[in-house]
Scaffold this active site. Sequence first.
Site, PDB file in Angstrom:
ATOM      1  N   GLU A 184     -27.513 -16.089 -40.188  1.00 40.01           N
ATOM      2  CA  GLU A 184     -27.824 -16.944 -39.034  1.00 40.01           C
ATOM      3  C   GLU A 184     -29.091 -17.764 -39.282  1.00 40.01           C
ATOM      4  O   GLU A 184     -29.986 -17.802 -38.439  1.00 40.01           O
ATOM      5  CB  GLU A 184     -28.008 -16.092 -37.777  1.00 40.01           C
ATOM      6  CG  GLU A 184     -26.732 -15.436 -37.297  1.00 40.01           C
ATOM      7  CD  GLU A 184     -26.914 -14.718 -35.970  1.00 40.01           C
ATOM      8  OE1 GLU A 184     -28.061 -14.396 -35.605  1.00 40.01           O
ATOM      9  OE2 GLU A 184     -25.901 -14.480 -35.294  1.00 40.01           O
ATOM     10  N   GLU A 261     -19.327 -12.828 -36.285  1.00 42.81           N
ATOM     11  CA  GLU A 261     -19.705 -11.634 -35.523  1.00 42.81           C
ATOM     12  C   GLU A 261     -19.200 -11.837 -34.108  1.00 42.81           C
ATOM     13  O   GLU A 261     -19.693 -12.707 -33.387  1.00 42.81           O
ATOM     14  CB  GLU A 261     -21.231 -11.472 -35.467  1.00 42.81           C
ATOM     15  CG  GLU A 261     -21.870 -11.101 -36.780  1.00 42.81           C
ATOM     16  CD  GLU A 261     -23.391 -10.934 -36.650  1.00 42.81           C
ATOM     17  OE1 GLU A 261     -23.889 -10.730 -35.523  1.00 42.81           O
ATOM     18  OE2 GLU A 261     -24.069 -11.040 -37.679  1.00 42.81           O
TER      19      GLU A 261
HETATM   20  C1  GLA Z   1     -26.908 -11.461 -34.604  1.00 39.39           C
HETATM   21  C2  GLA Z   1     -27.243 -10.878 -35.955  1.00 39.39           C
HETATM   22  C3  GLA Z   1     -26.836  -9.436 -36.082  1.00 39.39           C
HETATM   23  C4  GLA Z   1     -27.238  -8.662 -34.848  1.00 39.39           C
HETATM   24  C5  GLA Z   1     -26.618  -9.317 -33.629  1.00 39.39           C
HETATM   25  C6  GLA Z   1     -26.978  -8.629 -32.331  1.00 39.39           C
HETATM   26  O1  GLA Z   1     -25.654 -11.902 -34.557  1.00 39.39           O
HETATM   27  O2  GLA Z   1     -26.634 -11.620 -36.997  1.00 39.39           O
HETATM   28  O3  GLA Z   1     -27.464  -8.906 -37.211  1.00 39.39           O
HETATM   29  O4  GLA Z   1     -28.617  -8.670 -34.743  1.00 39.39           O
HETATM   30  O5  GLA Z   1     -27.110 -10.615 -33.510  1.00 39.39           O
HETATM   31  O6  GLA Z   1     -26.609  -7.318 -32.332  1.00 39.39           O
END
Ligand code: GLA
Length: 779
Positions: A184, A261
């Site tokens: 991210e 995700e």
């Molecule tokens: C983001 C991150 C993950 C995690 C989620 C929340 O998507 O990429 O590693 O921290 O948020 O659980």
Amino acid sequence: MKKYVVFVLMLLLLPTGSIRAQEAQPGNFIAGNNDFLLNGKPFIIRAGELHYSRIPRPYWDHRIKMAKAMGMNTICIYLFWNFHEQQEGVFDFSGQKDVAEFVRLIQKNGMYCILRPGPYVCAEWDMGGLPWWLLKKQDLKVRTRSDAFFMDKVKTYMNEAAKQLAPLQIQNGGPIIMVQVENEYGTWGSDGKYMEIMRDDIREAGFNKAQLLRCDWSSNFFHYKLDGAVNALNFGAGSNIDDQFRKFKQMNPTSPLMCGEYWTGWFDQWGRPHETRDVNSFIGSLKDMMDRKISFSLYMAHGGTSFGQWAGANAPAYAPTTSSYDYNAPIDEAGNPTDKFYAIRNLLKNYLQEGETLPEIPQNPEKIITVPTINFTQTAGLFENLPVAKQSENIQPMEFFNQGWGSIMYRKQIPACNQKQTLVINDVHDWAKVFINGKMIGILDRRRSENTIEIPVLKSGSRLDILVEGMGRVNYGEAIIDRKGITENVTLTEGKNKTDLKNWKIYNLPVDYDFQNKVKFSTKPSTGPTWYKATFNLTETGYTYLNMSSWGKGMVWVNGHNLGRFWKIGPTQTLCVPGCYLKKGSNEIIVFDIDNPKTTTIEGLNYPILDVIGKDDSQQSKAARRLNLNGINPVIQGSLPAESGWKTIDLDELTTGRYFCFEALSSQNPNDPSTTIAEFEIIGEDGKAISTINWKVDFVDSEETVKSANGADKIFDKQESIIWETKTGDKTKLPHQVVIDMGKEVKIKGFRILPRSDKSNLGVVKDYRFYLEKNPFKF
Ligand code: GLA
């Protein structure tokens, strides 16, 4: 011939996982036009995320099988750099850290693997997976090519990671179909060059065959470009799928679509309500993805536990994550199916691909047991068991004393003083108890930005002790350089005299079991920070939960395993004990409690308590205030359109101020008296969002912090799926106001506001006023 027999015998003696990985045929996986292609055929990824570090090794196979039974064909994993390199230059990939074996088990179960080696991973994991020892470098910068030291260490780590895992790429006969670059990055920066170096490091280390992946959000994937990696978007339960992919599809018309995700639940933070995500809205959007042939990865399929010190934190406002990483995921902390599990299995059975069948749900290798009530009779007081002190002229955080995690105590003599003095500690990371001659005079909590305490009149020279417990390191956002202990200095002010206190004795109190085990226990009662030790007998072992709700704050070790943190403020009140940490017969338990327990017994439970907020008696109550905007003119007012996505509002001219108030006058739905905002950014002179690192909520007329964790600070948490919401129920009335103190005066061009992005439109703001002041607002 003889040699051949020996070779075959040796092969037979290898663990089966290793044999399979070697025997498997090389395959191929690429992101083709509109589809992912596995060995040339379209393939829809149905992945579930599991973390090998959060699941005791004896259960790895079971959890992978559970994910498969839920309908997954792929397991997505992070690689946690700081788990493997706990001391600079010393790598460990054995036992619980044998990630290659985890990946081989994935393959043995007929599944594929997406590997996400970071170096930064977020994941509610201490410092987002970056090693604490990086912090020994004073001017450390991370996730940027402007710090050569950081970049160099990343390269070394990636080479070590590839030694373990590159042989397991699908093209080499392993199960790894994709390798993710960073994590991210669009939420952090826009330096495409940095990402290219990360990509090249991964390639050069040996991941030179697998398809590369990157993940971002629908609102920021375009912040940088990365050739050679397919782009997935991350979003939460109940999202509007068409909205999420709209812009992405316009910009990448031939890319296969994937949610990198899809958040099944969410993590819990100390002192805030337990997070859950409704099964129906979760399943609704999952079905939407399946109907559109969109690949996905469920974050998390099974969260497990952030044992020991591994749980991280978010900031601002500093909010440490609990040790339970149950996550409201479909597979619970002990590995058992929940309603969400069955709902997913039921849905996905309709979307299996050619040749697939859904396996039976595997039996959990551990049953749930209840341990008998544990009574503690042996204690060891902190002050009687201090380790050898180090001397330090200046206050420094624990990293500079070569300590990674735990608590640290700073001690010095201060002279007599016939009036009260003010002690200011800059900054407390993260929770401090201040003692004069061994007597506690107050608590400072970073979550509330507390740093000041009054010292009573001192008739004679006295001993000042400041015990600071480090909780999770920030794992997300600008505040990620997060040293523990006291970060800057300590000053004492008497009237007009301000002294910077120097020459300290330093006591390091690490989290290692060996350290706890060395203290001298006795049957003498102890008050104040204390270790407690007991044994309990078991006739059978299994997964179990320890009810810590009568205890204060600290950590627990069972048979040498650090279970994690407890804190009476909740919402987690139990600690989860995996069956493999227990044994038949006598078991040892050590508790280190730095706040006072109410009773020194632990009740065994066969269920977790994840959702009870306890009394936080160190918190001072704030009188209710009402914002008075009389005589103040908004710098701008207007009406926001109803559609989703970021809206930018430009002021007529650059305006300076430190405090702003956003006032929602009406909602898009005329009968809706609530307000919700996902994110709020202030645009500085340079046209970019200004830093929120020092932002504080000065006032909010209404926020939901009881039924759910939707406080006003969520507008600057940079987590787009988490929103500020006014109190749910009928008590709320428009207008609603939130006042933010930005920490210093800034020249601003305008602001950006993001409404909620799930399918609900409750609270979406229509008419608004925006105020900006140099001085605090009046109440
Ligand atoms: C983001 C991150 C993950 C995690 C989620 C929340 O998507 O990429 O590693 O921290 O948020 O659980």
